[in-house]
Design a protein around this motif. Sequence first.
Motif, mmCIF file in Angstrom:
data_model
loop_
_atom_site.group_PDB
_atom_site.id
_atom_site.type_symbol
_atom_site.label_atom_id
_atom_site.label_comp_id
_atom_site.label_asym_id
_atom_site.label_seq_id
_atom_site.Cartn_x
_atom_site.Cartn_y
_atom_site.Cartn_z
ATOM 1 N N GLY A 26 -79.307 26.991 -39.474
ATOM 2 C CA GLY A 26 -78.952 27.874 -40.571
ATOM 3 C C GLY A 26 -78.638 27.149 -41.857
ATOM 4 N N PHE A 27 -78.640 25.826 -41.818
ATOM 5 C CA PHE A 27 -78.423 25.070 -43.042
ATOM 6 C C PHE A 27 -78.965 23.667 -42.860
ATOM 7 N N THR A 28 -79.153 23.002 -43.992
ATOM 8 C CA THR A 28 -79.691 21.641 -43.977
ATOM 9 C C THR A 28 -78.540 20.656 -43.907
ATOM 10 N N LEU A 29 -78.470 19.938 -42.814
ATOM 11 C CA LEU A 29 -77.322 19.088 -42.538
ATOM 12 C C LEU A 29 -77.176 17.957 -43.536
ATOM 13 N N ASP A 30 -78.260 17.543 -44.181
ATOM 14 C CA ASP A 30 -78.158 16.381 -45.065
ATOM 15 C C ASP A 30 -77.371 16.675 -46.341
ATOM 16 N N LEU A 31 -76.978 17.917 -46.542
ATOM 17 C CA LEU A 31 -76.124 18.254 -47.679
ATOM 18 C C LEU A 31 -74.641 18.226 -47.311
ATOM 19 N N ALA A 97 -67.630 19.176 -37.210
ATOM 20 C CA ALA A 97 -67.389 20.066 -38.331
ATOM 21 C C ALA A 97 -68.166 19.559 -39.529
ATOM 22 N N ALA A 98 -68.537 20.484 -40.424
ATOM 23 C CA ALA A 98 -69.358 20.143 -41.576
ATOM 24 C C ALA A 98 -68.795 20.774 -42.836
ATOM 25 N N ASP A 99 -68.976 20.079 -43.931
ATOM 26 C CA ASP A 99 -68.664 20.676 -45.221
ATOM 27 C C ASP A 99 -69.432 19.965 -46.310
ATOM 28 N N SER A 100 -69.782 20.722 -47.342
ATOM 29 C CA SER A 100 -70.559 20.161 -48.447
ATOM 30 C C SER A 100 -69.684 19.740 -49.614
ATOM 31 N N ILE A 101 -68.366 19.797 -49.448
ATOM 32 C CA ILE A 101 -67.464 19.529 -50.568
ATOM 33 C C ILE A 101 -67.452 18.047 -50.967
ATOM 34 N N PHE A 102 -67.849 17.195 -50.030
ATOM 35 C CA PHE A 102 -67.697 15.766 -50.261
ATOM 36 C C PHE A 102 -68.791 15.215 -51.171
ATOM 37 N N LEU A 103 -68.434 14.174 -51.898
ATOM 38 C CA LEU A 103 -69.429 13.433 -52.637
ATOM 39 C C LEU A 103 -70.375 12.751 -51.658
ATOM 40 N N SER A 104 -71.495 12.309 -52.167
ATOM 41 C CA SER A 104 -72.564 11.825 -51.306
ATOM 42 C C SER A 104 -72.129 10.728 -50.339
ATOM 43 N N ASN A 105 -71.229 9.874 -50.766
ATOM 44 C CA ASN A 105 -70.862 8.740 -49.933
ATOM 45 C C ASN A 105 -69.426 8.841 -49.428
ATOM 46 N N ASN A 106 -68.921 10.050 -49.298
ATOM 47 C CA ASN A 106 -67.551 10.253 -48.817
ATOM 48 C C ASN A 106 -67.529 11.135 -47.586
ATOM 49 N N CYS A 107 -66.470 10.976 -46.809
ATOM 50 C CA CYS A 107 -66.180 11.886 -45.717
ATOM 51 C C CYS A 107 -64.697 11.767 -45.420
#
Length: 127
Positions: A26-31, A97-107
């Motif tokens: 349902g969504f693209t994980l790479d985001l 768990a997933a979220d798109s809030i992070f900057l590209s190189n953060n978690c």
Amino acid sequence: QLLLVESGGGLVQPGGSLILSCAASGFTLDLYAIGWFRQAPGKEREGVSCISRSGGSTNYADSVKGRFTISRDNAENTVYLQMNSLKPEDTAIYFCAADSIFLSNNCSRNSMPYHTWGQGTRVTVSS
């Protein structure tokens, strides 16, 4: 609908290995940055590891450092947690768990930023 499905849990002897998978639909994980969390009976949820959108940044709890490895295959829309040298204290239900809030190189291994969660997979380490 955004879904995460964990798999790969089971019963393993101390010292053994398991690979957990976290598959997205349902969504693209790479985001999304991905976190792996676990919760043992009677204990608080613990952030085990996380990986950034780019895959270039990872983070591990001290309790699993050197034994667990997180990785992602964006083409397969899946994140993995390789768990080696398992100990009885690794016994828990593991969640991704997933979220798109992070900057590209953060978690983060803090659960608060994550809004999409899987249902969990049980890992039992016992002889």
